[in-house]
Design a protein around this motif. Structure first.
Motif, PDB file in Angstrom:
ATOM      1  N   ASP A 143     -15.699 -22.776   0.546  1.00  0.00           N
ATOM      2  CA  ASP A 143     -17.088 -22.682   0.994  1.00  0.00           C
ATOM      3  C   ASP A 143     -17.188 -22.068   2.390  1.00  0.00           C
ATOM      4  OD1 ASP A 143     -16.028 -24.697   2.485  1.00  0.00           O
ATOM      5  OD2 ASP A 143     -17.428 -26.256   1.852  1.00  0.00           O
ATOM      6  N   GLN A 144     -16.091 -21.518   2.882  1.00  0.00           N
ATOM      7  CA  GLN A 144     -16.097 -20.898   4.208  1.00  0.00           C
ATOM      8  C   GLN A 144     -16.542 -19.448   4.101  1.00  0.00           C
ATOM      9  OE1 GLN A 144     -15.486 -22.706   7.027  1.00  0.00           O
ATOM     10  NE2 GLN A 144     -15.437 -24.425   5.595  1.00  0.00           N
ATOM     11  N   THR A 145     -17.777 -19.220   3.676  1.00  0.00           N
ATOM     12  CA  THR A 145     -18.262 -17.866   3.482  1.00  0.00           C
ATOM     13  C   THR A 145     -18.774 -17.217   4.760  1.00  0.00           C
ATOM     14  OG1 THR A 145     -20.405 -18.786   2.846  1.00  0.00           O
ATOM     15  CG2 THR A 145     -18.856 -18.280   1.072  1.00  0.00           C
ATOM     16  N   SER A 146     -18.754 -17.944   5.855  1.00  0.00           N
ATOM     17  CA  SER A 146     -19.219 -17.380   7.120  1.00  0.00           C
ATOM     18  C   SER A 146     -18.068 -16.873   7.979  1.00  0.00           C
ATOM     19  CB  SER A 146     -20.009 -18.442   7.903  1.00  0.00           C
ATOM     20  OG  SER A 146     -19.183 -19.563   8.188  1.00  0.00           O
ATOM     21  N   ALA A 147     -16.854 -16.915   7.459  1.00  0.00           N
ATOM     22  CA  ALA A 147     -15.682 -16.443   8.192  1.00  0.00           C
ATOM     23  C   ALA A 147     -14.830 -15.578   7.271  1.00  0.00           C
ATOM     24  CB  ALA A 147     -14.865 -17.626   8.705  1.00  0.00           C
ATOM     25  N   PRO A 148     -14.201 -14.528   7.798  1.00  0.00           N
ATOM     26  CA  PRO A 148     -13.357 -13.677   6.949  1.00  0.00           C
ATOM     27  C   PRO A 148     -12.106 -14.409   6.488  1.00  0.00           C
ATOM     28  CG  PRO A 148     -13.127 -13.065   9.258  1.00  0.00           C
ATOM     29  CD  PRO A 148     -14.235 -14.072   9.196  1.00  0.00           C
ATOM     30  N   ALA A 149     -11.559 -13.952   5.377  1.00  0.00           N
ATOM     31  CA  ALA A 149     -10.337 -14.528   4.829  1.00  0.00           C
ATOM     32  C   ALA A 149      -9.279 -13.437   4.733  1.00  0.00           C
ATOM     33  CB  ALA A 149     -10.611 -15.138   3.455  1.00  0.00           C
ATOM     34  N   TYR A 150      -8.037 -13.857   4.728  1.00  0.00           N
ATOM     35  CA  TYR A 150      -6.921 -12.906   4.687  1.00  0.00           C
ATOM     36  C   TYR A 150      -6.062 -13.168   3.462  1.00  0.00           C
ATOM     37  CZ  TYR A 150      -8.289 -11.773   9.438  1.00  0.00           C
ATOM     38  OH  TYR A 150      -9.006 -11.370  10.540  1.00  0.00           O
ATOM     39  N   PRO A 151      -5.529 -12.073   2.882  1.00  0.00           N
ATOM     40  CA  PRO A 151      -5.434 -10.696   3.388  1.00  0.00           C
ATOM     41  C   PRO A 151      -6.646  -9.809   3.132  1.00  0.00           C
ATOM     42  CG  PRO A 151      -4.290 -10.830   1.315  1.00  0.00           C
ATOM     43  CD  PRO A 151      -4.768 -12.229   1.614  1.00  0.00           C
ATOM     44  N   GLY A 152      -7.754 -10.350   2.596  1.00  0.00           N
ATOM     45  CA  GLY A 152      -8.906  -9.519   2.282  1.00  0.00           C
ATOM     46  C   GLY A 152      -9.453  -8.748   3.467  1.00  0.00           C
ATOM     47  N   ALA A 153      -9.351  -9.296   4.676  1.00  0.00           N
ATOM     48  CA  ALA A 153      -9.887  -8.649   5.866  1.00  0.00           C
ATOM     49  C   ALA A 153      -8.942  -7.608   6.462  1.00  0.00           C
ATOM     50  CB  ALA A 153     -10.222  -9.706   6.921  1.00  0.00           C
ATOM     51  N   LEU A 154      -7.745  -7.465   5.888  1.00  0.00           N
ATOM     52  CA  LEU A 154      -6.791  -6.476   6.399  1.00  0.00           C
ATOM     53  C   LEU A 154      -7.131  -5.078   5.883  1.00  0.00           C
ATOM     54  CD1 LEU A 154      -3.395  -8.390   6.029  1.00  0.00           C
ATOM     55  CD2 LEU A 154      -4.751  -8.042   8.111  1.00  0.00           C
ATOM     56  N   PRO A 155      -6.855  -4.026   6.661  1.00  0.00           N
ATOM     57  CA  PRO A 155      -7.130  -2.644   6.227  1.00  0.00           C
ATOM     58  C   PRO A 155      -6.385  -2.314   4.937  1.00  0.00           C
ATOM     59  CG  PRO A 155      -6.629  -2.723   8.574  1.00  0.00           C
ATOM     60  CD  PRO A 155      -6.306  -4.090   8.029  1.00  0.00           C
ATOM     61  N   GLY A 156      -7.092  -1.630   4.038  1.00  0.00           N
ATOM     62  CA  GLY A 156      -6.464  -1.192   2.789  1.00  0.00           C
ATOM     63  C   GLY A 156      -6.610  -2.163   1.641  1.00  0.00           C
ATOM     64  N   VAL A 157      -6.922  -3.419   1.925  1.00  0.00           N
ATOM     65  CA  VAL A 157      -7.092  -4.419   0.877  1.00  0.00           C
ATOM     66  C   VAL A 157      -8.539  -4.386   0.385  1.00  0.00           C
ATOM     67  CG1 VAL A 157      -6.982  -6.879   0.305  1.00  0.00           C
ATOM     68  CG2 VAL A 157      -5.310  -5.882   1.871  1.00  0.00           C
ATOM     69  N   LEU A 191       0.825  -1.202   0.000  1.00  0.00           N
ATOM     70  CA  LEU A 191       0.000   0.000   0.000  1.00  0.00           C
ATOM     71  C   LEU A 191       0.864   1.259   0.000  1.00  0.00           C
ATOM     72  CD1 LEU A 191      -2.749  -1.076   2.573  1.00  0.00           C
ATOM     73  CD2 LEU A 191      -2.852  -1.174   0.072  1.00  0.00           C
ATOM     74  N   GLU A 192       1.937   1.223   0.758  1.00  0.00           N
ATOM     75  CA  GLU A 192       2.840   2.375   0.806  1.00  0.00           C
ATOM     76  C   GLU A 192       3.548   2.594  -0.525  1.00  0.00           C
ATOM     77  OE1 GLU A 192       5.429   1.604   4.067  1.00  0.00           O
ATOM     78  OE2 GLU A 192       3.927   2.068   5.614  1.00  0.00           O
ATOM     79  N   LYS A 193       3.683   1.544  -1.321  1.00  0.00           N
ATOM     80  CA  LYS A 193       4.329   1.652  -2.638  1.00  0.00           C
ATOM     81  C   LYS A 193       3.313   1.844  -3.754  1.00  0.00           C
ATOM     82  CE  LYS A 193       8.533  -0.847  -1.366  1.00  0.00           C
ATOM     83  NZ  LYS A 193       9.400  -2.019  -1.588  1.00  0.00           N
ATOM     84  N   ASP A 194       2.117   2.290  -3.395  1.00  0.00           N
ATOM     85  CA  ASP A 194       1.091   2.674  -4.354  1.00  0.00           C
ATOM     86  C   ASP A 194       0.587   1.504  -5.196  1.00  0.00           C
ATOM     87  OD1 ASP A 194      -0.561   4.777  -5.320  1.00  0.00           O
ATOM     88  OD2 ASP A 194       0.645   4.890  -7.146  1.00  0.00           O
ATOM     89  N   VAL A 195       0.356   0.378  -4.551  1.00  0.00           N
ATOM     90  CA  VAL A 195      -0.149  -0.810  -5.229  1.00  0.00           C
ATOM     91  C   VAL A 195      -1.575  -1.086  -4.755  1.00  0.00           C
ATOM     92  CG1 VAL A 195       0.154  -3.304  -5.580  1.00  0.00           C
ATOM     93  CG2 VAL A 195       2.157  -1.793  -5.447  1.00  0.00           C
ATOM     94  N   VAL A 196      -2.457  -1.383  -5.700  1.00  0.00           N
ATOM     95  CA  VAL A 196      -3.825  -1.794  -5.363  1.00  0.00           C
ATOM     96  C   VAL A 196      -3.800  -3.286  -5.057  1.00  0.00           C
ATOM     97  CG1 VAL A 196      -6.208  -2.002  -6.155  1.00  0.00           C
ATOM     98  CG2 VAL A 196      -4.813  -0.043  -6.888  1.00  0.00           C
ATOM     99  N   VAL A 197      -4.185  -3.653  -3.852  1.00  0.00           N
ATOM    100  CA  VAL A 197      -4.198  -5.057  -3.441  1.00  0.00           C
ATOM    101  C   VAL A 197      -5.650  -5.521  -3.358  1.00  0.00           C
ATOM    102  CG1 VAL A 197      -3.484  -6.747  -1.713  1.00  0.00           C
ATOM    103  CG2 VAL A 197      -2.082  -4.717  -2.136  1.00  0.00           C
ATOM    104  N   VAL A 198      -5.960  -6.594  -4.094  1.00  0.00           N
ATOM    105  CA  VAL A 198      -7.320  -7.130  -4.162  1.00  0.00           C
ATOM    106  C   VAL A 198      -7.295  -8.579  -3.690  1.00  0.00           C
ATOM    107  CG1 VAL A 198      -9.312  -7.576  -5.649  1.00  0.00           C
ATOM    108  CG2 VAL A 198      -7.777  -5.648  -6.150  1.00  0.00           C
ATOM    109  N   ALA A 199      -8.304  -8.977  -2.925  1.00  0.00           N
ATOM    110  CA  ALA A 199      -8.356 -10.348  -2.407  1.00  0.00           C
ATOM    111  C   ALA A 199      -9.805 -10.741  -2.163  1.00  0.00           C
ATOM    112  CB  ALA A 199      -7.551 -10.471  -1.111  1.00  0.00           C
ATOM    113  N   PRO A 200     -10.095 -12.026  -2.132  1.00  0.00           N
ATOM    114  CA  PRO A 200     -11.461 -12.475  -1.838  1.00  0.00           C
ATOM    115  C   PRO A 200     -11.847 -12.192  -0.396  1.00  0.00           C
ATOM    116  CG  PRO A 200      -9.962 -14.341  -2.017  1.00  0.00           C
ATOM    117  CD  PRO A 200      -9.191 -13.151  -2.458  1.00  0.00           C
ATOM    118  N   ALA A 201     -13.127 -11.892  -0.195  1.00  0.00           N
ATOM    119  CA  ALA A 201     -13.620 -11.681   1.162  1.00  0.00           C
ATOM    120  C   ALA A 201     -13.696 -12.994   1.921  1.00  0.00           C
ATOM    121  CB  ALA A 201     -14.993 -11.020   1.123  1.00  0.00           C
ATOM    122  N   ALA A 202     -13.863 -14.106   1.204  1.00  0.00           N
ATOM    123  CA  ALA A 202     -13.906 -15.439   1.797  1.00  0.00           C
ATOM    124  C   ALA A 202     -13.291 -16.414   0.806  1.00  0.00           C
ATOM    125  CB  ALA A 202     -15.338 -15.845   2.142  1.00  0.00           C
ATOM    126  N   GLY A 203     -12.999 -17.616   1.286  1.00  0.00           N
ATOM    127  CA  GLY A 203     -12.386 -18.605   0.410  1.00  0.00           C
ATOM    128  C   GLY A 203     -13.078 -19.939   0.495  1.00  0.00           C
TER     129      GLY A 203
END
Length: 430
Positions: free
Chosen positions: A236-250, A222-234
């Motif tokens: 069939d575990q759609t009832s729990a957050p996934a990472y790095p999608g749950a991290l700030p800025g992603v 993020l500090e190097k001006d990159v857009v980071v995209v990730a799935p919110a879940a992975g």
């Protein structure tokens, strides 16, 4: 992480209901005429559109036509076999996000997208030598699928095309050959993509919890001006957050189906809500060997958003990574209820509005984060009336008029006879 189940085929059933037998032939005849009148009235009210036949969604056809690519391989599975099948029709997801119109404005030139996943198969001709990095083979096929959604070039006679077909792909394997990963492996792959100069990084292999190294890698990106995209879940575990999608800025992305509803249908809200949603139900893309496969879920929906970020960055090179993210959020088609919503975040990805930076400000709302969101509007299809429909409408209009006149003449006579058939006079016993 659990293995993604094969999407179930959509079945359409029709039920025919027969009218009950009537002893009185006169009453039965008039009921039949009433049904005809009602049918014609419905046809007239829709301008002939009511006779159009329902068709099976293209997404369901895709499942019947091409194989599914897995997210990872089981203990007894070999590498995913190459597919020789191609989807000739345009996948349902492309019109939903306005892909072809957006590509008139940008094709992703000059942008490199890092695909952190299971690798990328360089044999796919649709990439046209635009692949670099260390992930040049893909036993699983999922990384190739994500890369195809982002940057596959158009092929004559094939409806599928990537979002940013002029963008380059930097493939980085963050898994074992069979697709197994961990937080630190993802972190190392993110760093490799950033160091290679990627303007957008897609993490297509989410993990259930973060590590210090993952948090550090994301923050550095993020500090190097990159857009980071990730799935919110992975998976069939759609009832729990996934990472790095749950991290700030992603940019965390959730999947929706053909009807625009959250996918899967039993999806539940989590503490880490998605930022955006995009098509993610039985998508079509490339796989091992360059043939077409299908896949579903947040990881493939996230590929659409990564491709969108590439289009925006190519179209307006002056935008920072944060400004690109704000553009994607502010031009999204807003969901019902509060924004960001628990299941749809800021709304549905809108490629044309995102690339052009122009949207409908009428009725827009401003969130607590200062993001302006336009209201959700479902486009209504234009009515289409064929010549046959027009003749049927005209015929029904004449029939309705004739039946109305007949009813006007028959009702007084029927009342006089107390609605009995035969030649009895009014004074006869019933």
């Amino acid at each position: 992480m659990a293995v993604t189940s094969t999407p179930q085929e959509v079945e359409f059933q029709r039920a025919a209901h027969a009218a009950a037998d009537e002893k009185d032939s006169a009453v039965r005849t008039w009921r039949h005429r009433g049904m005809v009148v009602a049918s014609c009235a419905a046809l007239l009210s829709t301008g002939g559109a009511a006779i159009a036949q329902a068709t099976t969604p293209q997404a369901a056809q895709a499942v019947d036509t091409v194989p599914q690519v897995p997210e990872w391989l089981g203990p007894d599975q070999g590498c995913t076999a190459a597919s020789t099948r191609l989807m000739r029709k345009t996948p349902w997801s492309q019109p939903m996000i306005g892909l072809r119109s957006a590509q008139k404005l940008s094709l992703g030139d000059g942008v490199t997208v890092g695909v952190v996943g299971t690798g990328v198969d360089v044999r796919a001709a649709a990439f046209k030598s635009r692949i670099s990095g260390d992930g040049k083979d893909d036993c699983v096929g999922h990384g190739t699928f994500a890369a195809g959604l982002i940057a596959a070039a158009p092929v004559k006679g094939v409806g599928f095309v990537g979002v940013a077909p002029h963008a380059r792909i930097f493939g980085v394997r963050a898994t074992t050959e069979r697709g197994v990963t961990d937080a630190d492996s993802i972190a190392t792959a993110i760093t490799s993509a950033v160091d290679a100069g990627c303007g957008v990084v897609l993490v297509s292999v989410p993990y259930g919890k973060p590590s210090k190294q993952m948090k550090s890698a994301v923050q550095d990106a993020l500090e190097k001006d990159v857009v980071v995209v990730a799935p919110a879940a992975g998976g069939d575990q759609t009832s729990a957050p996934a990472y790095p999608g749950a991290l700030p800025g992603v940019v965390a992305v959730g999947a929706v189906g053909v009807d625009g509803a959250p996918y899967p249908s039993e999806r539940k809200a989590t503490p880490a809500t998605p930022d955006l949603v995009a098509p993610g139900d039985r998508l079509i893309s490339l796989g091992p060997g360059g043939g077409h496969f299908t896949a579903s879920g947040d990881p493939v929906a996230a590929a659409y958003v990564a491709g969108a970020a590439a289009l925006v960055r190519a179209h307006d090179t002056s935008l920072s990574a944060q400004e690109v993210v704000t553009r994607l959020q502010s031009t999204a088609v807003r969901p019902a209820g509060r924004v960001p919503g628990p299941l749809a975040g800021y709304g549905m990805l809108d490629l044309v509005a995102a690339v052009s930076g122009v949207n409908d400000s009428d009725g827009a709302v401003t969130t607590s984060q200062g993001v302006h969101i336009r209201p959700y509007r479902v486009p209504e299809p234009k009515p289409s009336v064929s010549p046959l429909s027009a003749w049927i409408v005209a015929g029904c209009a004449m029939l309705v008029a004739a039946l109305t006149a007949a009813v006007a003449a028959a009702v007084p006579r029927g009342r006089a006879r107390r609605w009995q058939t035969g030649s009895r006079s009014v004074g006869d016993d019933v």
